[in-house]
Scaffold this motif. Structure first.
Motif, short mmCIF file in Angstrom:
data_model
loop_
_atom_site.label_atom_id
_atom_site.label_comp_id
_atom_site.label_asym_id
_atom_site.label_seq_id
_atom_site.Cartn_x
_atom_site.Cartn_y
_atom_site.Cartn_z
N LYS A 97 0.84 -1.21 0.00
CA LYS A 97 0.00 0.00 0.00
C LYS A 97 0.88 1.26 0.00
O LYS A 97 0.66 2.20 -0.76
CB LYS A 97 -0.84 0.02 1.27
CG LYS A 97 -2.33 -0.31 1.28
CD LYS A 97 -3.13 -0.02 0.14
CE LYS A 97 -4.47 0.67 0.13
NZ LYS A 97 -5.21 0.97 1.25
N GLY A 100 2.50 1.74 -3.26
CA GLY A 100 1.56 2.34 -4.21
C GLY A 100 1.45 3.84 -4.00
O GLY A 100 1.39 4.63 -4.95
N ALA A 101 1.44 4.24 -2.72
CA ALA A 101 1.33 5.67 -2.40
C ALA A 101 2.57 6.42 -2.91
O ALA A 101 2.46 7.50 -3.48
CB ALA A 101 1.19 5.84 -0.90
N SER A 104 2.46 6.79 -6.54
CA SER A 104 1.52 7.82 -6.99
C SER A 104 2.16 9.21 -6.94
O SER A 104 1.71 10.14 -7.59
CB SER A 104 0.24 7.80 -6.13
OG SER A 104 0.51 8.35 -4.85
N VAL A 218 -1.83 7.18 1.92
CA VAL A 218 -1.90 5.72 1.82
C VAL A 218 -3.36 5.26 1.60
O VAL A 218 -3.62 4.32 0.84
CB VAL A 218 -1.26 5.05 3.06
CG1 VAL A 218 -1.51 3.55 3.07
CG2 VAL A 218 0.24 5.33 3.09
N GLN A 220 -5.63 6.54 -0.10
CA GLN A 220 -6.06 6.67 -1.50
C GLN A 220 -5.29 5.76 -2.45
O GLN A 220 -5.58 5.72 -3.64
CB GLN A 220 -5.87 8.11 -1.97
CG GLN A 220 -6.77 9.10 -1.25
CD GLN A 220 -6.19 10.50 -1.31
OE1 GLN A 220 -5.28 10.77 -2.08
NE2 GLN A 220 -6.73 11.40 -0.51
N ALA A 221 -4.27 5.07 -1.93
CA ALA A 221 -3.36 4.34 -2.84
C ALA A 221 -3.81 2.91 -3.07
O ALA A 221 -4.50 2.31 -2.25
CB ALA A 221 -1.97 4.33 -2.25
N SER A 222 -3.43 2.37 -4.22
CA SER A 222 -3.62 0.93 -4.43
C SER A 222 -2.27 0.25 -4.31
O SER A 222 -1.23 0.86 -4.60
CB SER A 222 -4.20 0.60 -5.81
OG SER A 222 -4.48 1.74 -6.52
#
Ligand code: COA
Ligand code: AMP
Length: 642
Positions: A97, A100-101, A104, A218, A220-222
């Protein structure tokens, strides 16, 4: 010495076969082309052409292989009263996670990320998330002041900085965010964003446009998948003290690092998948990188992340409580922690309060293990106490009693023998190899084994100059010592201006640079003087400018504040003495080594190059007046102990 000798000899005679076999324990997405590439010697490369991901090997593969529910990380924080367990599945989840953040925000393979965080699980997620993306992390110890952080930011040029909002140190709350803001005011390089993890104990104002709240990001992240890297792509940069004020950016690769650390867990530490390993250190130091994060997780062990001290959180039984609560098999810390425990609880009464059934080994490193502490720990714990010697540069032990190979007889005062992979030698100043019991420079014949530094971050020249130029064909450790007739190593101390304070590596050169800027000071020197608790403590000497009748006590106070502000509390610079002159050679070089011997109450010879020998008497007088060498460890004045 049967099995140890077999393994050691195999590693030196045929390193490609030895490390090629060890590399089978790691999952590669593409097998290496060559185990050892020596075509650019003295720059050696391991597992060239191989592809892997370190985070995959630390997390995903264990989840896939059935360890999803096993605890990967235990966060034990007496300073906040929190104990949290993360299974391998949960640690993977949090890491993916966060990766991913970070992705982004544009972090990708090869980007650098500075991590300035206390001992919280998010710091571990952060390191692993960088590894997952093929990004290069550089963790900066929380005890360093903004200027030191700024120096590292300017050298690593991170795309992002990840920070915790603060920490508790004893009774103090340290607010990290203002320190970070100050560092970014001082640094030339400006990261695109500062992602701040808010801790309730030290909430930070996110008032700058580069500030981002960690949790919001985090949420909002995938999750991000692992990115394949080449074995020699960098995993991290860890800055360490050298002779000057500019720290060295020790570089670590992915492939050799994973292979060596995985090998070390079972062969040196005798700790196997599923067992509990605890390195009581900080993620800001190499011990934290290698043995809180990477080695235990690469091995499928449970690692303990302890946010506390050996004493005072709440008492000298803290270590026994953690061992007992979490079933720790192997504890690794610095001797200073044991000196602190012993001072508070000399009889070891706290030990009686806890069950230590799972506890098998105590490993100590980071500074010299004095025999008093060794004997006390062995007697009280009734378990093997293993001294072992290594450095930030090597990333894993160079000399040790390899408990997973063969337990050799212990000789107090020696970290035992060369670990397989390390061809240790003792050389004199002309590069001639010395025989048994003769003291000289401790060096390692090239090539160094996998996992050791391939170079310094973007500075091949400094790498060569710092480590390879003193003795051609050898890595120079900057430590001096000797080997006895059984090949046991004895480390006597550093030959340069690096000191060890409570197991923390610091440069007296960088302190001297700060002291020299005091407007009333004409010249100065900083040395490391022996200290019964912290091993060494920095000690300054200053000569006031002529005609200046400043109050020396006030100058000392100002110097202490200056070093604390510019390097940080961790420097422990608390004492400076006014002297009329400094001892120098005729060519003007300050005789720091001689001053150190006087401070420690050791025998010294007057150097033939000295300009005026009477200055040494003046130094001795100033030291005696200040109470030196009473700080030296008791009963341990002769380093050639047995
Ligand atoms: N963030 C901010 N400040 C820090 C810090 C951090 N992460 N770590 C230490 N400091 C501060 C301390 O609070 C202290 O400040 P002070 O001068 O205001 O009291 C100063 O830096 C010196 O710290 P330290 O030398 O660690 O002294 P200590 O009295 O706090 O603790 C020990 C002494 C022996 C208990 C501790 O150093 C220890 O446990 N060491 C062994 C383990 C270890 O960390 N080894 C490192 C490599 S293996
Ligand atoms: P660091 O890079 O912080 O790990 O510090 C490395 C230095 O610490 C070495 O060069 C040694 O001077 C010292 N050191 C580490 N372990 C030991 C040990 N077991 N005995 C003596 N000195 C040690």
């Amino acid at each position: 010495m049967g099995e140890y000798i077999n393994q050691f000899t195999a590693s030196i005679n045929d390193p490609e076969a030895f490390w090629g076999k060890a590399a089978e324990a790691i999952e590669w997405s593409k097998r290496w082309d060559r185990v050892l590439d020596d075509s650019r010697a003295p720059f050696y490369r391991w597992f060239g052409g191989g592809r892997l991901n370190t985070c995959h090997n630390a997390l995903d593969r264990h989840v896939a292989a059935g360890r999803a529910q096993q605890t990967a990380l235990i966060y034990d924080s007496p300073v906040t009263g929190v104990v949290e367990h993360f299974s391998y599945a949960e640690l993977l989840d949090s890491t993916a996670k966060l990766a991913g953040a970070l992705a982004s925000l544009g972090v990708g393979k090869g980007d650098t990320v500075v991590i300035y965080m206390p001992m919280i699980p998010q710091a571990v997620f952060a390191m692993l998330a960088c590894a997952r993306l093929g990004a290069v992390h550089s963790v900066v110890f929380g005890g360093f002041a903004p200027k030191e952080l700024a120096i590292r930011i300017d050298d690593a040029k991170p795309k992002l900085v990840l920070a915790g909002s603060g920490a508790r140190e004893g009774n103090k709350i340290i607010q990290y965010k203002p320190l970070l803001d100050e560092a970014l005011r001082l640094s030339q390089h400006q990261p695109e964003a500062a992602v701040v993890y808010q801790r309730p104990l030290a909430p930070a104002k996110l008032d700058n446009k580069r500030d981002i709240d960690w949790n919001e990001l985090v949420e909002q992240a995938s999750p991000a998948p692992c990115v394949d890297v080449e074995a020699n792509d960098p995993l991290y940069i860890l800055y360490t003290s050298g002779t000057t004020g500019t720290p060295k950016g020790v570089l670590r690769d992915n492939g050799g690092h994973a292979v060596a650390l995985r090998w070390s867990m079972e062969n040196i530490y005798d700790t196997h998948p599923g067992e509990v390993f605890w390195a009581a250190s900080d993620i800001g130091w190499v011990v934290g990188h290698s043995y809180i994060v990477y080695a235990p997780l690469l091995t499928g062990c449970t690692s303990v992340l302890y946010e506390g001290k050996p004493v005072g959180t709440p008492d000298a039984g803290a270590f026994w409580r953690v061992i007992s609560d979490h079933g720790v098999k192997t504890l690794f810390t610095a001797p200073t922690a044991f000196r602190a425990i012993r001072k508070e609880d000399p009889e070891g009464e706290q030990l009686q309060r806890y069950g230590l059934d799972a506890f098998r080994y105590l490993f100590l490193a980071g500074e010299r293990l004095d025999p008093d502490t060794y004997h006390w720990a062995s007697k009280k714990l009734k378990r093997p106490v293993i001294d072992h010697w290594w450095q930030t540069e090597t990333g894993w032990p160079v000399a040790a009693n390899c408990m997973g190979i063969e337990a050799l007889p212990v000789k107090a005062g020696s970290p035992t023998v060369a670990v397989p992979g390390y061809d240790l030698r003792i050389l004199d100043s002309d590069g001639k190899e010395l025989g048994a019991n003769q003291e000289g420079a401790i060096v390692i014949k090239l090539p160094l084994p996998p996992g050791t530094l391939p170079t310094l971050w973007q500075d091949d020249e400094r790498y060569k100059e710092s480590y390879l130029c003193d003795f051609e064909g050898f890595y120079s450790s900057s430590d001096e010592g000797y080997m006895d007739e059984d090949g046991y190593l004895y480390v006597m101390g550093r030959m340069d201006d690096v000191i060890n304070v409570a197991g923390h590596r610091l440069s007296t050169g960088s302190m001297e640079e700060i002291v020299a800027t005091h407007p009333q000071i004409a010249e100065c020197a900083v040395i490391g003087a022996a200290d019964g608790m912290k091993g060494q403590l920095p000690l300054g000497f200053f000569v006031l400018k002529s005609g200046n009748n400043a109050d020396p006590a006030k100058v000392t106070e100002e110097l202490v504040a200056m070093v604390r502000k510019q390097i940080g509390a961790v420097a422990c610079f608390k004492q400076a003495l006014e002297v009329k002159r400094l001892p120098k050679t005729r060519s003007g070089k300050i005789l720091r080594a001689t001053m150190r011997k006087i401070a420690d109450g050791k025998d010294y010879s007057v150097p033939s190059t000295i300009e005026d020998p009477t200055v040494l008497g003046e130094i001795a007088e100033a030291l005696a007046e200040a109470g030196y060498p009473s700080l030296a460890p008791a009963n341990d004045s002769n380093p050639h102990y047995s």
